[in-house]
Design an enzyme around this catalytic site. Structure first.
Site, PDB file in Angstrom:
ATOM      1  N   THR A 160      -4.146   1.859  -2.333  1.00  0.00           N
ATOM      2  CA  THR A 160      -3.567   0.521  -2.454  1.00  0.00           C
ATOM      3  C   THR A 160      -4.152  -0.247  -3.628  1.00  0.00           C
ATOM      4  O   THR A 160      -5.210   0.117  -4.160  1.00  0.00           O
ATOM      5  CB  THR A 160      -3.832  -0.277  -1.154  1.00  0.00           C
ATOM      6  OG1 THR A 160      -3.180  -1.544  -1.225  1.00  0.00           O
ATOM      7  CG2 THR A 160      -5.322  -0.512  -0.943  1.00  0.00           C
ATOM      8  N   THR A 211       0.885  -1.158   0.000  1.00  0.00           N
ATOM      9  CA  THR A 211       0.000   0.000   0.000  1.00  0.00           C
ATOM     10  C   THR A 211       0.925   1.210   0.000  1.00  0.00           C
ATOM     11  O   THR A 211       2.132   1.057   0.172  1.00  0.00           O
ATOM     12  CB  THR A 211      -0.886  -0.051   1.270  1.00  0.00           C
ATOM     13  OG1 THR A 211      -1.681  -1.235   1.208  1.00  0.00           O
ATOM     14  CG2 THR A 211      -1.784   1.144   1.413  1.00  0.00           C
ATOM     15  N   SER A 257     -10.531  -2.914   6.260  1.00  0.00           N
ATOM     16  CA  SER A 257      -9.167  -2.468   5.971  1.00  0.00           C
ATOM     17  C   SER A 257      -8.510  -1.961   7.244  1.00  0.00           C
ATOM     18  O   SER A 257      -9.190  -1.567   8.194  1.00  0.00           O
ATOM     19  CB  SER A 257      -9.189  -1.348   4.931  1.00  0.00           C
ATOM     20  OG  SER A 257      -7.901  -0.783   4.749  1.00  0.00           O
ATOM     21  N   SER A 258      -7.186  -1.945   7.237  1.00  0.00           N
ATOM     22  CA  SER A 258      -6.417  -1.334   8.321  1.00  0.00           C
ATOM     23  C   SER A 258      -5.820   0.012   7.929  1.00  0.00           C
ATOM     24  O   SER A 258      -5.109   0.625   8.728  1.00  0.00           O
ATOM     25  CB  SER A 258      -5.276  -2.272   8.748  1.00  0.00           C
ATOM     26  OG  SER A 258      -5.788  -3.459   9.294  1.00  0.00           O
ATOM     27  N   GLU A 317      -8.068  -6.870  -3.803  1.00  0.00           N
ATOM     28  CA  GLU A 317      -8.446  -6.363  -2.481  1.00  0.00           C
ATOM     29  C   GLU A 317      -9.442  -7.237  -1.750  1.00  0.00           C
ATOM     30  O   GLU A 317      -9.532  -7.204  -0.510  1.00  0.00           O
ATOM     31  CB  GLU A 317      -9.028  -4.954  -2.637  1.00  0.00           C
ATOM     32  CG  GLU A 317      -8.833  -4.078  -1.442  1.00  0.00           C
ATOM     33  CD  GLU A 317      -7.371  -3.744  -1.219  1.00  0.00           C
ATOM     34  OE1 GLU A 317      -6.898  -3.956  -0.083  1.00  0.00           O
ATOM     35  OE2 GLU A 317      -6.712  -3.283  -2.150  1.00  0.00           O
ATOM     36  N   GLY A 366      -0.398  -3.340   5.529  1.00  0.00           N
ATOM     37  CA  GLY A 366      -1.433  -4.309   5.854  1.00  0.00           C
ATOM     38  C   GLY A 366      -1.970  -4.098   7.253  1.00  0.00           C
ATOM     39  O   GLY A 366      -2.193  -2.966   7.694  1.00  0.00           O
ATOM     40  N   ASP A 397      -9.082  -9.382   1.482  1.00  0.00           N
ATOM     41  CA  ASP A 397      -9.191  -8.880   2.852  1.00  0.00           C
ATOM     42  C   ASP A 397     -10.455  -9.367   3.557  1.00  0.00           C
ATOM     43  O   ASP A 397     -10.580  -9.214   4.769  1.00  0.00           O
ATOM     44  CB  ASP A 397      -9.173  -7.346   2.863  1.00  0.00           C
ATOM     45  CG  ASP A 397      -7.773  -6.787   2.685  1.00  0.00           C
ATOM     46  OD1 ASP A 397      -6.814  -7.572   2.699  1.00  0.00           O
ATOM     47  OD2 ASP A 397      -7.638  -5.559   2.521  1.00  0.00           O
TER      48      ASP A 397
END
Length: 607
Positions: free
Chosen positions: A433, A415, A478-479, A454, A500, A457
């Site tokens: 990202t 990312t 997401s983080s 994506e 991540g 995730d």
């Protein structure tokens, strides 16, 4: 791994190879930005990103009168050229903006969405009835591709807060794609790391593996197809991406992955349709907000877990005097706070359009105080720890806890983040990202950009009780944690990082370094890192283990070096930040070495 700058003064010798082109850099070439400076101080505006070409694109826009939003989009578009394995129009992200006129912080959720036709068992191999292996099936596939949100994010940000058009801010990136950028060690190594995946698709290998090899360090890499795509978008706007021929081509690439006959990778087909692209919308919502040591810390609300998880950890840490502790003890509390916050992340956080996320409780000081009761200053808790009770809390230490929730981690590190401040005091913190390094591995033929993967995730196995289960139209958790900090209502810091599921801990630890441990922003970024995500072992950089390992292990922490299938480098994160000082001067700060180091620039450097 270092990422040195290269000044190549060779004779012109151009080789047109496939979709891209690689050449040595002639002495008469236009100036290219290759030098990386991790810290810059001055006035007039500032940009921090991982790449000098991208940072320079943002500075160019600021220097010509553009504002922070204009510069942020220009920087992001340039990163889509020079950092194509981390970001681009085939992905998504989270955009945070501080408006100097109103004093308000706003956000745009441009996260990718699951297609409308995606079934709950999309990650189950129909041939075996078992989940696909994460590697190689899911990471290199159509089934992992979500509907991209990056371009919609750019347009919405420009419409709401920008002063320039999409056509104007795409010019620097289009020029870079046309004239080429200098290949460095990181670009070559990331290409080689993806060689098998890229070889599976002719369009990808023609672009990134010309002649069967990654571009050599010091050569020029051009992407004429991406330049043409940017010109199309500059002329017709996002409708050219979300409808029409390009939308059809994206959908075709996902539904019938264009793998060649030579590959042995399975490459499962996906579900994105042209209708999914035409119906994509960004989400706008209030940021999360907690007060830490008198500072207002704004983060992203779900679908990101960044704001709630970091906010909870800050509320926990706010119960302790970290500045008055020995550093080992302060780090112990930092690690214990994130274990507790990640337990609640796993239990409660998902896309708020599909899940009732208790944002208010998770960011409530009373809830944080109650969770802080579980930290033993002399002994690390056995992990995983249990989530808290968001329905019944009063700040008083509880007698018991609920069931354990084990943290699962399939988020990838690839990312990128950028931070921008303009001369008027507007601030942008933007994380974007395409997930895996190299995304899905699939370049849309003739268009010059990679599609994301994506949707990996999401949790692999569908569970109705899991807030991060697969649902059609849903955004995966997401983080990503773009963050803006205000001091007495005035902007102090824009900060974020890739990494991540370690993004949250990276941004949090950098804030703790800056606010509690007496470091300036550059020192706070450079300091060695560790990440505790409610797992049995703490993931830590070797330098962190060398410095603090024995003392922390004496408290019961188990430390393991960073570096696995998701994070092959023994490093965590790559922070990019801009600090605004009380006198109005700016410090743009980037990583000095991680991921090759970053690039910080200001419009008017301090002499």
């Amino acid at each position: 791994m270092s990422r040195p700058a290269f000044r190549v003064l060779a004779c012109a010798a151009t080789l047109a190879l496939g979709l891209g082109s690689v050449a040595t850099l002639p002495a008469t070439a236009d100036p290219r930005h290759t030098e990386k400076t991790p810290t810059a101080q001055g006035t007039g505006g500032a940009v921090s990103s991982v790449d000098p070409e991208a940072t320079a694109a943002g500075i160019e826009v600021l220097s010509k009168g553009g504002n922070a939003v204009d510069a942020a989009v220009a920087t992001a578009a340039a990163l889509g050229v020079t950092e194509p394995y981390s970001a681009g129009i085939g992905g998504g992200g989270y955009f945070m903006y501080y408006n100097a006129k109103t004093g308000k912080v706003s956000t745009i959720d441009g996260r990718e969405t699951a297609p409308a036709g995606m079934p709950h068992d999309a990650f189950i191999d129909p041939a075996t009835g078992k989940p696909y292996n994460f590697t190689p099936e899911l990471v290199t596939s159509g089934v992992s591709v979500g509907v991209p949100g990056t371009l919609a994010t750019w347009q919405r940000a420009l419409d709401k807060w920008g002063s320039q058009s999409l056509k104007q801010v795409l010019k620097p990136a289009t020029q870079i794609a046309s004239r080429g950028f200098v290949v460095d060690e990181t670009f070559r190594e990331q290409t080689l790391d993806n060689k098998k995946r890229f070889e599976a698709f002719d369009a990808t290998s023609d672009l990134y593996l010309p002649g069967g090899d990654a571009p050599e360090v010091g050569t020029l890499f051009r992407n004429p197809d991406l330049a043409d795509t940017y010109r199309l978008l500059a002329k017709q706007g996002p409708k050219a991406f979300y409808t029409g021929d390009l939308a059809d081509e994206i959908a075709q690439t996902v539904q019938a992955p264009p793998k060649n006959d030579a590959t042995d990778l399975p490459v499962p087909a996906g579900y994105v349709t042209a209708e999914d692209l035409a119906s994509y919308k960004v989400a706008e919502q209030a940021p999360t907000k907690v007060n830490y040591r008198g500072l207002d810390v704004f983060g992203m609300a779900p679908s990101s877990s960044g704001g709630t998880t970091m906010g909870e950890a800050l509320n926990i840490l706010g119960e302790f005097d970290l500045a008055g502790m020995q550093q080992t003890s302060a780090l112990h509390h930092y690690l214990e706070s994130t274990a507790l916050a990640y337990a609640d992340r796993g239990k409660f956080v998902g896309d708020a359009a599909f899940v009732n996320v208790p944002v208010k409780a998770l960011t409530d000081k009373l809830f944080g105080a109650e969770r802080a009761c579980l930290i033993n200053p002399d002994q690390a808790a056995v992990k995983p720890v249990a989530p808290g009770d968001v329905e019944n809390y009063d700040g008083v230490c509880p007698a018991g806890t609920s069931d354990e929730v084990k943290e699962t981690d399939t988020e990838n590190i690839s990312t990128t983040h950028l931070s921008v401040v303009d001369k008027w005091g507007n601030v942008v913190s933007y994380t974007l990202t395409i997930e895996q390094t190299g995304g899905s591995g699939m370049v849309v033929p003739g268009r010059g950009f990679l599609l994301n993967n994506e949707l990996t995730d999401f949790s692999t196995v569908y569970d109705p009780a899991d807030p991060n289960r697969i649902d059609p139209g849903k955004r995966p958790r997401s983080s990503m944690s773009p963050t803006i900090v205000l001091n007495d209502g005035e902007p102090m810091l824009a900060i974020g990082s890739p990494g991540g599921s370690t993004i949250i801990t990276t941004v949090l630890q950098t804030l703790v370094n800056r606010v509690d441990l007496g470091m300036d922003i550059s020192q706070a970024i450079a300091a060695p890192r560790a990440s505790q995500r409610n797992t049995a072992a703490v993931t830590a950089e070797p330098e962190f283990i060398d410095a603090y390992g024995p003392a922390l292990e004496a408290l019961g922490h188990k430390l393991t070096p960073a570096g696995d299938s998701f994070t092959p480098q023994a490093e965590i994160g790559a922070v990019e930040a801009v600090e605004i000082h009380p006198d109005g001067t700016l410090t743009a700060a980037a990583e000095p070495t991680r991921r090759g180091g970053g690039s910080a620039m200001v419009v008017k450097p301090t002499k």
